[in-house]
Design a protein around this motif. Structure first.
Motif, PDB file in Angstrom:
ATOM      1  N   VAL A   1      -6.332 -17.814 -14.480  1.00 49.09           N
ATOM      2  CA  VAL A   1      -5.628 -18.113 -13.238  1.00 49.09           C
ATOM      3  C   VAL A   1      -6.509 -17.654 -12.076  1.00 49.09           C
ATOM      4  CG1 VAL A   1      -3.544 -17.618 -11.903  1.00 49.09           C
ATOM      5  CG2 VAL A   1      -3.412 -17.753 -14.378  1.00 49.09           C
ATOM      6  N   ARG A   2      -6.459 -18.403 -10.977  1.00 44.88           N
ATOM      7  CA  ARG A   2      -7.171 -18.065  -9.755  1.00 44.88           C
ATOM      8  C   ARG A   2      -6.168 -17.812  -8.644  1.00 44.88           C
ATOM      9  NH1 ARG A   2      -9.882 -22.845  -7.465  1.00 44.88           N
ATOM     10  NH2 ARG A   2      -8.881 -23.846  -9.213  1.00 44.88           N
ATOM     11  N   LEU A   3      -6.439 -16.823  -7.814  1.00 46.29           N
ATOM     12  CA  LEU A   3      -5.637 -16.558  -6.625  1.00 46.29           C
ATOM     13  C   LEU A   3      -6.514 -16.837  -5.409  1.00 46.29           C
ATOM     14  CD1 LEU A   3      -3.068 -15.556  -5.237  1.00 46.29           C
ATOM     15  CD2 LEU A   3      -3.906 -13.212  -5.555  1.00 46.29           C
ATOM     16  N   VAL A   4      -6.178 -17.924  -4.699  1.00 48.08           N
ATOM     17  CA  VAL A   4      -6.917 -18.329  -3.512  1.00 48.08           C
ATOM     18  C   VAL A   4      -5.947 -18.218  -2.350  1.00 48.08           C
ATOM     19  CG1 VAL A   4      -8.242 -20.171  -2.397  1.00 48.08           C
ATOM     20  CG2 VAL A   4      -8.306 -19.922  -4.898  1.00 48.08           C
ATOM     21  N   GLY A   5      -6.205 -17.277  -1.441  1.00 45.91           N
ATOM     22  CA  GLY A   5      -5.239 -17.013  -0.376  1.00 45.91           C
ATOM     23  C   GLY A   5      -3.944 -16.551  -1.001  1.00 45.91           C
ATOM     24  N   SER A   6      -2.883 -17.308  -0.788  1.00 45.28           N
ATOM     25  CA  SER A   6      -1.603 -16.979  -1.412  1.00 45.28           C
ATOM     26  C   SER A   6      -1.220 -18.006  -2.485  1.00 45.28           C
ATOM     27  CB  SER A   6      -0.501 -16.898  -0.353  1.00 45.28           C
ATOM     28  OG  SER A   6      -0.345 -18.152   0.280  1.00 45.28           O
ATOM     29  N   GLU A   7      -2.203 -18.821  -2.890  1.00 47.82           N
ATOM     30  CA  GLU A   7      -1.930 -19.848  -3.888  1.00 47.82           C
ATOM     31  C   GLU A   7      -2.424 -19.408  -5.264  1.00 47.82           C
ATOM     32  OE1 GLU A   7      -2.653 -24.613  -4.687  1.00 47.82           O
ATOM     33  OE2 GLU A   7      -3.732 -23.640  -3.061  1.00 47.82           O
ATOM     34  N   LEU A   8      -1.517 -19.406  -6.228  1.00 52.52           N
ATOM     35  CA  LEU A   8      -1.836 -19.068  -7.605  1.00 52.52           C
ATOM     36  C   LEU A   8      -2.091 -20.366  -8.365  1.00 52.52           C
ATOM     37  CD1 LEU A   8      -1.999 -16.489  -9.333  1.00 52.52           C
ATOM     38  CD2 LEU A   8       0.360 -16.904  -9.998  1.00 52.52           C
TER      39      LEU A   8
ATOM     40  N   MET B   1       4.471  -9.327 -13.896  1.00 50.14           N
ATOM     41  CA  MET B   1       4.974  -8.015 -14.316  1.00 50.14           C
ATOM     42  C   MET B   1       3.910  -6.935 -14.159  1.00 50.14           C
ATOM     43  SD  MET B   1       7.336  -9.058 -17.626  1.00 50.14           S
ATOM     44  CE  MET B   1       6.752  -7.665 -18.519  1.00 50.14           C
ATOM     45  N   GLU B   2       2.673  -7.256 -14.470  1.00 48.71           N
ATOM     46  CA  GLU B   2       1.603  -6.258 -14.464  1.00 48.71           C
ATOM     47  C   GLU B   2       0.862  -6.145 -13.128  1.00 48.71           C
ATOM     48  OE1 GLU B   2       0.762  -4.019 -16.795  1.00 48.71           O
ATOM     49  OE2 GLU B   2       2.413  -4.693 -18.066  1.00 48.71           O
ATOM     50  N   ARG B   3       0.759  -7.227 -12.385  1.00 45.24           N
ATOM     51  CA  ARG B   3      -0.006  -7.213 -11.131  1.00 45.24           C
ATOM     52  C   ARG B   3       0.827  -7.703  -9.952  1.00 45.24           C
ATOM     53  NH1 ARG B   3      -2.576  -4.943 -14.521  1.00 45.24           N
ATOM     54  NH2 ARG B   3      -4.827  -4.992 -14.775  1.00 45.24           N
ATOM     55  N   GLY B   4       2.123  -7.497 -10.033  1.00 42.93           N
ATOM     56  CA  GLY B   4       3.034  -7.937  -8.990  1.00 42.93           C
ATOM     57  C   GLY B   4       2.712  -7.399  -7.608  1.00 42.93           C
ATOM     58  N   GLU B   5       2.204  -6.156  -7.551  1.00 36.94           N
ATOM     59  CA  GLU B   5       1.889  -5.562  -6.235  1.00 36.94           C
ATOM     60  C   GLU B   5       0.777  -6.340  -5.539  1.00 36.94           C
ATOM     61  OE1 GLU B   5       0.514  -3.231  -9.020  1.00 36.94           O
ATOM     62  OE2 GLU B   5       2.601  -3.350  -9.598  1.00 36.94           O
ATOM     63  N   VAL B   6      -0.251  -6.698  -6.286  1.00 36.49           N
ATOM     64  CA  VAL B   6      -1.373  -7.442  -5.712  1.00 36.49           C
ATOM     65  C   VAL B   6      -0.908  -8.830  -5.283  1.00 36.49           C
ATOM     66  CG1 VAL B   6      -3.629  -8.483  -6.206  1.00 36.49           C
ATOM     67  CG2 VAL B   6      -3.109  -6.180  -7.029  1.00 36.49           C
ATOM     68  N   LEU B   7      -0.158  -9.494  -6.149  1.00 37.27           N
ATOM     69  CA  LEU B   7       0.321 -10.838  -5.820  1.00 37.27           C
ATOM     70  C   LEU B   7       1.243 -10.813  -4.604  1.00 37.27           C
ATOM     71  CD1 LEU B   7       0.976 -12.143  -9.441  1.00 37.27           C
ATOM     72  CD2 LEU B   7      -1.009 -12.597  -7.991  1.00 37.27           C
ATOM     73  N   ALA B   8       2.137  -9.847  -4.533  1.00 32.43           N
ATOM     74  CA  ALA B   8       3.049  -9.732  -3.391  1.00 32.43           C
ATOM     75  C   ALA B   8       2.281  -9.454  -2.105  1.00 32.43           C
ATOM     76  CB  ALA B   8       4.088  -8.652  -3.647  1.00 32.43           C
ATOM     77  N   ALA B   9       1.257  -8.603  -2.195  1.00 30.64           N
ATOM     78  CA  ALA B   9       0.458  -8.288  -1.007  1.00 30.64           C
ATOM     79  C   ALA B   9      -0.255  -9.524  -0.469  1.00 30.64           C
ATOM     80  CB  ALA B   9      -0.560  -7.194  -1.324  1.00 30.64           C
ATOM     81  N   ARG B  10      -0.539 -10.468  -1.341  1.00 32.72           N
ATOM     82  CA  ARG B  10      -1.188 -11.713  -0.930  1.00 32.72           C
ATOM     83  C   ARG B  10      -0.179 -12.800  -0.577  1.00 32.72           C
ATOM     84  NH1 ARG B  10      -6.812 -12.152  -2.848  1.00 32.72           N
ATOM     85  NH2 ARG B  10      -6.642 -14.338  -2.310  1.00 32.72           N
ATOM     86  N   GLY B  11       1.120 -12.500  -0.684  1.00 26.29           N
ATOM     87  CA  GLY B  11       2.149 -13.453  -0.299  1.00 26.29           C
ATOM     88  C   GLY B  11       2.583 -14.403  -1.402  1.00 26.29           C
ATOM     89  N   VAL B  12       2.236 -14.102  -2.641  1.00 23.73           N
ATOM     90  CA  VAL B  12       2.642 -14.953  -3.759  1.00 23.73           C
ATOM     91  C   VAL B  12       4.014 -14.508  -4.244  1.00 23.73           C
ATOM     92  CG1 VAL B  12       2.053 -15.773  -6.082  1.00 23.73           C
ATOM     93  CG2 VAL B  12       0.234 -15.206  -4.462  1.00 23.73           C
TER      94      VAL B  12
END
Length: 180
Positions: free
Chosen positions: A114-121, A158-169
């Motif tokens: 999976v790639r996270l580009v901006g807030s797009e997963l 579940m494991e990286r929710g903090e990072v994803l939330a910080a990026r707006g995902v």
């Protein structure tokens, strides 16, 4: 005696020096590492997977060193994890807020890239590690794999929710298009 290594012990199926696409840096030969633990007086009973935090947790337990409550590692003396999350932001540049982040979610049977580009997963690839140990056939486009993709993305949240939330995902905002 505690021994581990960096960047795998598997037979290399791809020439690492030719990996121009950063997402290719999450293949098996780049991730699997040995863990040798001898004379600890404890037996390993791991039934799941161990990540780098788990190797550290195993070392701390073997040495009877207390860990901070925020530490997320699971020891080889315990149950391990159902999946291991690996992230990569590029060599020497771990800017979690601005860089493209590459994640691999690995279970005993599958690996999702999976790639996270901006807030797009963006779901890039899925490999069946039982049928395709060398990770050569991307099956992400197979509609029968939708449940597996969704389950592995949920493990990422579940494991990286903090990072994803910080990026707006948001969990409800990502989508999976089995058409590729």
């Amino acid at each position: 005696i505690l021994v581990t290594g960096d960047h795998g012990y598997s037979e290399v199926s791809k020439d690492a020096s030719k990996k121009k696409d950063l997402s290719d840096r999450v293949h098996r030969e780049d991730l699997e590492v040995p863990l040798i633990l001898a004379n600890s007086g404890r037996d390993s009973d791991v039934r799941g997977l161990i990540d780098s935090m788990g190797i550290t947790e195993t070392f701390l337990q073997a040495l009877d060193i207390e860990r901070h409550e925020s530490f997320k590692g699971r020891s080889a003396f315990g149950s391990g994890r159902p999946s291991v999350i690996t992230e990569f932001a590029g060599r020497g540049n771990a800017d979690l807020m601005r860089n493209i982040l590459y994640f691999a979610v690995t279970t005993a049977t599958h690996k999702l890239k999976v790639r996270l580009v901006g807030s797009e997963l963006i779901v890039d690839a899925l490999f069946d590690l039982v049928a395709d140990r060398q990770e050569g056939k991307n099956i992400v486009g197979d509609p029968l794999q939708k449940a597996t993709v969704c389950e592995l993305v949920e493990q990422l949240f579940m494991e990286r929710g903090e990072v994803l939330a910080a990026r707006g995902v948001r969990r409800s905002a990502w989508h999976y298009d089995s058409d590729g």
